[in-house]
Design a protein around this motif. Structure first.
Motif, short mmCIF file in Angstrom:
data_model
loop_
_atom_site.label_atom_id
_atom_site.label_comp_id
_atom_site.label_asym_id
_atom_site.label_seq_id
_atom_site.Cartn_x
_atom_site.Cartn_y
_atom_site.Cartn_z
N ARG A 99 47.27 32.65 23.15
CA ARG A 99 47.95 31.66 22.53
C ARG A 99 47.01 30.88 21.96
NH1 ARG A 99 52.95 28.20 24.61
NH2 ARG A 99 53.85 27.73 22.70
N HIS A 100 46.41 30.07 22.81
CA HIS A 100 45.63 28.83 22.39
C HIS A 100 44.03 29.22 22.23
CE1 HIS A 100 49.18 26.23 23.36
NE2 HIS A 100 49.02 26.57 24.60
N GLY A 101 43.61 30.18 23.07
CA GLY A 101 41.95 30.57 22.89
C GLY A 101 41.91 31.29 21.32
N ASN A 102 42.64 32.46 21.63
CA ASN A 102 42.76 33.31 20.37
C ASN A 102 43.46 33.29 19.05
OD1 ASN A 102 40.69 34.57 21.86
ND2 ASN A 102 42.07 36.50 22.50
N LYS A 103 44.63 32.17 19.30
CA LYS A 103 45.41 31.61 18.28
C LYS A 103 45.91 32.77 17.82
CE LYS A 103 43.53 27.63 18.12
NZ LYS A 103 43.86 26.51 18.88
N ASN A 104 46.34 33.85 18.80
CA ASN A 104 47.33 34.86 18.44
C ASN A 104 46.67 35.88 17.50
OD1 ASN A 104 49.36 34.56 20.39
ND2 ASN A 104 50.31 32.93 19.01
N ASP A 105 45.29 35.89 17.33
CA ASP A 105 44.69 36.56 16.22
C ASP A 105 44.67 37.97 16.72
OD1 ASP A 105 42.93 37.77 14.81
OD2 ASP A 105 41.49 36.30 14.57
N PRO A 106 45.31 38.89 16.37
CA PRO A 106 45.36 40.48 16.93
C PRO A 106 43.97 41.05 16.64
CG PRO A 106 46.29 40.35 14.69
CD PRO A 106 46.09 38.90 15.13
N ALA A 107 42.86 40.58 16.12
CA ALA A 107 41.66 40.91 15.89
C ALA A 107 40.94 40.66 17.16
CB ALA A 107 40.77 40.70 14.72
N LYS A 108 41.16 39.54 17.93
CA LYS A 108 40.51 39.00 19.15
C LYS A 108 41.09 39.60 20.48
CE LYS A 108 39.02 34.89 16.79
NZ LYS A 108 39.01 33.52 16.89
N SER A 109 40.37 39.88 21.26
CA SER A 109 40.84 40.20 22.86
C SER A 109 40.56 39.17 23.78
CB SER A 109 40.08 41.49 22.98
OG SER A 109 38.59 41.36 23.14
N VAL A 110 41.10 39.68 25.08
CA VAL A 110 40.62 38.73 26.31
C VAL A 110 40.28 39.48 27.13
CG1 VAL A 110 42.13 37.57 28.04
CG2 VAL A 110 42.86 37.27 25.72
N ARG A 111 38.98 39.09 28.08
CA ARG A 111 38.45 39.86 28.89
C ARG A 111 38.99 39.51 30.23
NH1 ARG A 111 33.55 42.16 26.83
NH2 ARG A 111 32.65 42.02 29.09
N PHE A 112 39.29 40.36 31.19
CA PHE A 112 40.01 40.00 32.25
C PHE A 112 39.32 40.98 33.47
CE2 PHE A 112 42.99 41.55 35.61
CZ PHE A 112 43.61 40.38 36.08
N LEU A 113 38.98 40.02 34.66
CA LEU A 113 38.36 40.46 35.79
C LEU A 113 39.26 40.20 36.97
CD1 LEU A 113 34.73 40.50 36.60
CD2 LEU A 113 36.34 39.30 38.06
N CYS A 114 39.23 41.03 37.82
CA CYS A 114 40.01 40.61 39.23
C CYS A 114 39.31 41.24 40.42
CB CYS A 114 41.51 40.78 39.17
SG CYS A 114 42.01 42.34 39.48
N ARG A 115 39.42 40.76 41.58
CA ARG A 115 38.85 41.26 42.90
C ARG A 115 39.95 40.97 43.84
NH1 ARG A 115 33.69 40.43 40.74
NH2 ARG A 115 33.34 38.54 41.65
N ILE A 116 40.61 41.53 44.39
CA ILE A 116 41.71 41.29 45.32
C ILE A 116 41.23 41.97 46.72
CG2 ILE A 116 44.19 41.45 45.85
CD1 ILE A 116 44.62 41.61 42.57
N SER A 117 41.43 40.98 47.85
CA SER A 117 41.14 41.55 49.25
C SER A 117 42.18 41.06 49.88
CB SER A 117 39.98 41.03 49.74
OG SER A 117 39.98 39.61 49.90
N ALA A 118 42.28 41.48 51.29
CA ALA A 118 43.14 41.10 52.20
C ALA A 118 43.32 39.38 52.43
CB ALA A 118 43.14 41.63 53.16
N HIS A 119 42.23 39.14 51.79
CA HIS A 119 42.07 37.45 52.07
C HIS A 119 42.10 36.56 50.90
CE1 HIS A 119 40.60 39.12 56.12
NE2 HIS A 119 39.62 39.54 55.38
N GLU A 120 41.68 37.14 49.95
CA GLU A 120 41.87 36.35 48.70
C GLU A 120 41.89 37.06 47.37
OE1 GLU A 120 38.14 34.25 49.05
OE2 GLU A 120 37.26 35.69 47.83
#
Lengths: 119, 141
Positions: free
Chosen positions: B60-81
Motif C-alpha cells: 500500500r505505502h511502498g508500492n502505492k498499490n501499483d500492480p506492476a510492482k512486487s514485494v520480496r518476502f523472506l522468512c526463516r522459522i525455527s523452534a526458537h525464532e
C-alpha cells in the motif's frame, strides 16, 4: 452484474443496530473498505445512530480495521449517535490497549451489557 | 538479527504480486510452520498481525498499490525464532517521522498504527535504508 455479498450480519434490537461480522479475520483491505461502506450506509439511514458492533467470533483484526472503526465512530458522533463495542477476544483487546483505542471506544464484555448501556 | 538456518527449519524466499491472494498464501504457509514448531496461540497471533501489517504496508505505502510492482518476502522459522524480511519497490521512508498514533492529537486519525503494532509484537524490528526493506524477528520467550 452480481451483487456483492454482505460482510455483516445486522439486526435491530430495542432501537439499537447490532452488527456482527461474517469473517473471522478482518484483515483484507478490500473487505475492510466494504465493511466501512456497509456501516456507513447504516449510519446515513439513521437520525441519531445507535450502533453495537459485536466482535464475537473475530480472531484477527488489522490496523486498517481499527482505522475503519475510528472513522465509523467519528461519523456516529457527528450525528449525535452512540456506539459500543462488545465481545472482543482478549488477544484483540490487547491490540486496542497497545494503540490506546480502548480509551476512545466504549467497550463492554458482552453484547447484553453493551445494549444496557445505551441511553 | 537472524540466526543461521539449520536443518529442519522452515525457510522461503518468494516474490509477492497480489496483496490479497499472495499475502493470504504466505500467511497460511507461515501458520502451518508455526504450528509445526508448536508456537503458542498468542505467539501465532503476534506473528500473523506483524506480518499482515508489514506486507500490507509494503503493497500500500511502498508500492502505492501499483500492480506492476512486487514485494520480496523472506522468512526463516525455527523452534526458537521466526525471522522475516519484506522489501517493496518504493523509494523508502524514515520510520522515525511517522507520528505517534497514541498521542491526543492523533488518536482519532484512522491511519498510522501498523508500524506501532509491528514494534509491539516483534522482538526486533529494523527498517534498512532507504526504508523500503523491513527486517523483523520474533524470539520465543
Amino acid at each position: 452484474m452480481g451483487s456483492v455479498a454482505s460482510r455483516l450480519n445486522v439486526r435491530v434490537q430495542n432501537g439499537v443496530t447490532r452488527i456482527e461480522f461474517v469473517d473471522r479475520n478482518i484483515l483484507d483491505e478490500t473487505n475492510i473498505a466494504q465493511i466501512g461502506e456497509e456501516i456507513g450506509r447504516i449510519i446515513d439511514s439513521q437520525v441519531n445512530p445507535k450502533l453495537l458492533i459485536c466482535f464475537k467470533g473475530v480472531e484477527h483484526l488489522s490496523s486498517a480495521a481499527l482505522g475503519t472503526l475510528i472513522t465509523v465512530n467519528n461519523r456516529v458522533r457527528g450525528k449525535d449517535g452512540q456506539m459500543r463495542l462488545s465481545d472482543i477476544d482478549p488477544q484483540i483487546y490487547e491490540v486496542f490497549k497497545i494503540t490506546k483505542l480502548n480509551k476512545i471506544f466504549q467497550i463492554h464484555d458482552t453484547a447484553e451489557k453493551a445494549l444496557a448501556s445505551f441511553s | 538479527m537472524s540466526g543461521t538456518p539449520s536443518k529442519g527449519d522452515y525457510s522461503e524466499r518468494t516474490v509477492l504480486r497480489n496483496v490479497q491472494t499472495d499475502v493470504e498464501a504466505v500467511q497460511s504457509r507461515v501458520a502451518d510452520s508455526l504450528a509445526h514448531f508448536k508456537y503458542e496461540g498468542t505467539e501465532q497471533f503476534a506473528i500473523r498481525l506483524a506480518l499482515e501489517e508489514g506486507l500490507t504496508n509494503a503493497f500500500r505505502h511502498g508500492n502505492k498499490n501499483d500492480p506492476a510492482k512486487s514485494v520480496r518476502f523472506l522468512c526463516r522459522i525455527s523452534a526458537h525464532e521466526a525471522y522475516f524480511e519484506i522489501e517493496d519497490e518504493g523509494p523508502g521512508f524514515d520510520p522515525e517521522t511517522v507520528p505517534d498514533p497514541t498521542s491526543d492529537e492523533n488518536i482519532e486519525i484512522p491511519s498510522g498504527r501498523g508500524i506501532m503494532l509491528i514494534r509491539a509484537y516483534m522482538s526486533e524490528v529494523e527498517y534498512l535504508k532507504p526504508g523500503n526493506r523491513l527486517r523483523m524477528l520474533y524470539r520465543r520467550p
